[in-house]
Design an enzyme around this catalytic site. Structure first.
Site, PDB file in Angstrom:
ATOM      1  N   GLY A 273       0.783  -1.233   0.000  1.00 27.95           N
ATOM      2  CA  GLY A 273       0.000   0.000   0.000  1.00 27.95           C
ATOM      3  C   GLY A 273       0.814   1.281   0.000  1.00 27.95           C
TER       4      GLY A 273
ATOM      5  CG  ASP B  69      -0.860   1.916   3.495  1.00 29.33           C
ATOM      6  OD1 ASP B  69      -0.621   1.727   4.712  1.00 29.33           O
ATOM      7  OD2 ASP B  69      -1.322   1.021   2.757  1.00 29.33           O
TER       8      ASP B  69
ATOM      9  CG  ASP C  75      -7.698   0.658  10.768  1.00 33.55           C
ATOM     10  OD1 ASP C  75      -8.326   1.264  11.646  1.00 33.55           O
ATOM     11  OD2 ASP C  75      -8.221  -0.205  10.042  1.00 33.55           O
TER      12      ASP C  75
ATOM     13  CE  LYS D 205      -9.589   3.205   8.023  1.00 34.78           C
ATOM     14  NZ  LYS D 205     -10.231   1.879   7.771  1.00 34.78           N
TER      15      LYS D 205
HETATM   16  P1  IMP Z   1      -3.553  -1.595  11.355  1.00 32.01           P
HETATM   17  O1  IMP Z   1      -2.622  -2.689  11.750  1.00 32.01           O
HETATM   18  O2  IMP Z   1      -4.965  -1.842  11.818  1.00 32.01           O
HETATM   19  O3  IMP Z   1      -3.078  -0.208  11.760  1.00 32.01           O
HETATM   20  O4  IMP Z   1      -3.700  -1.644   9.774  1.00 32.01           O
HETATM   21  C1  IMP Z   1      -2.749  -1.110   8.949  1.00 32.01           C
HETATM   22  C2  IMP Z   1      -2.809  -1.694   7.552  1.00 32.01           C
HETATM   23  O5  IMP Z   1      -4.118  -2.164   7.204  1.00 32.01           O
HETATM   24  C3  IMP Z   1      -2.511  -0.592   6.557  1.00 32.01           C
HETATM   25  O6  IMP Z   1      -1.131  -0.531   6.286  1.00 32.01           O
HETATM   26  C4  IMP Z   1      -3.323  -0.992   5.353  1.00 32.01           C
HETATM   27  O7  IMP Z   1      -2.572  -1.873   4.531  1.00 32.01           O
HETATM   28  C5  IMP Z   1      -4.495  -1.730   5.913  1.00 32.01           C
HETATM   29  N1  IMP Z   1      -5.672  -0.840   6.045  1.00 32.01           N
HETATM   30  C6  IMP Z   1      -6.207  -0.344   7.188  1.00 32.01           C
HETATM   31  N2  IMP Z   1      -7.270   0.427   6.937  1.00 32.01           N
HETATM   32  C7  IMP Z   1      -7.424   0.425   5.579  1.00 32.01           C
HETATM   33  C8  IMP Z   1      -8.377   1.065   4.695  1.00 32.01           C
HETATM   34  O8  IMP Z   1      -9.299   1.790   5.088  1.00 32.01           O
HETATM   35  N3  IMP Z   1      -8.209   0.814   3.364  1.00 32.01           N
HETATM   36  C9  IMP Z   1      -7.193   0.031   2.880  1.00 32.01           C
HETATM   37  N4  IMP Z   1      -6.301  -0.585   3.676  1.00 32.01           N
HETATM   38  C10 IMP Z   1      -6.412  -0.385   5.006  1.00 32.01           C
HETATM   39 MG    MG Z   2      -0.268  -1.470   4.426  1.00 33.26          MG
END
Ligand code: IMP
Ligand code: MG
Length: 187
Positions: free
Chosen positions: A50, A106, A109, A137
């Site tokens: 991403g 990218d 979340d 986010k």
């Molecule tokens: P986390 O571990 O929940 O912070 O997720 C991070 C990863 O999940 C990011 O690097 C993205 O690859 C993917 N991700 C999280 N939210 C989104 C979204 O809304 N759209 C696309 N990919 C997302």
């Molecule tokens: Mg990612």
């Protein structure tokens, strides 16, 4: 007739950041990184896949010597949410001991992926370790331990696509950041 590149994709509900917005944000972030790393030789590490588009833009806005490398991680769990159990699928080719490391992400979340990565990379004794996240986010329960030094923009808790971000490997090539229609990801 061919669709105009600027036309909103039929699966996208609304555009959050236009190409012009993105250009402004990346220019500002590049200037911040340039200021902080002047005279250093940072290693930018992008998390595949991403962050590839953001990495390509950001590095061209940084005016100092730098290197780049890539990691790929996969998080176990179901499609749209990450589980926090992260596995390194592709590791760095570069030794980071004593280097100034900047992780290029990218979107932040839950923060689970980044907190795992930071722990993993810290154990290799870089000189410094910071994060540049294009998007953050705004979600409840985000890991408070992960605080990106550089943030592009905040986005609402919806499914975001474009500018490298996918849903099921689609939409990465959209030149803007958009919100995917919920009926597409089945919510
Ligand atoms: P986390 O571990 O929940 O912070 O997720 C991070 C990863 O999940 C990011 O690097 C993205 O690859 C993917 N991700 C999280 N939210 C989104 C979204 O809304 N759209 C696309 N990919 C997302
Ligand atoms: Mg990612």
């Amino acid at each position: 007739m061919e669709q105009n590149r600027q036309d909103i994709h039929p699966d996208v509900k609304s555009i959050v950041l236009s190409e012009a917005d993105i250009e402004g944000i990346v220019t500002r972030m590049g200037a911040e990184v340039t200021r902080d790393y002047e005279g250093k030789n940072p290693l930018l590490i992008a998390v595949l896949r991403g962050a590839v588009v953001f990495m390509g833009d950001l590095m061209r806005h940084i005016d100092c010597q730098l290197g780049i490398d890539f990691m790929a991680v996969s998080s176990y769990g179901d499609g749209a949410k990450s589980s926090g159990v992260v596995r390194i699928v592709k590791d760095l080719d570069t030794k980071i001991e004593g280097r100034d490391v900047l992780i290029v992400e990218d979107i932040l979340d839950s923060g689970l992926t980044l907190s795992y990565l930071m722990k993993n990379l810290s154990s290799r004794n870089p000189k410094s370790l910071e994060v540049a996240a294009f998007l953050v986010k705004d979600v409840a329960g985000q890991n408070p331990a992960v605080k990106p030094r550089y943030v592009g923009a905040h986005v609402p808790d919806e499914f975001i696509v474009g500018y490298g971000l996918d849903f099921a490997e689609r939409y990465r090539n959209l030149p803007y950041i958009g919100i995917l229609k919920p009926e597409i990801y089945g919510k």
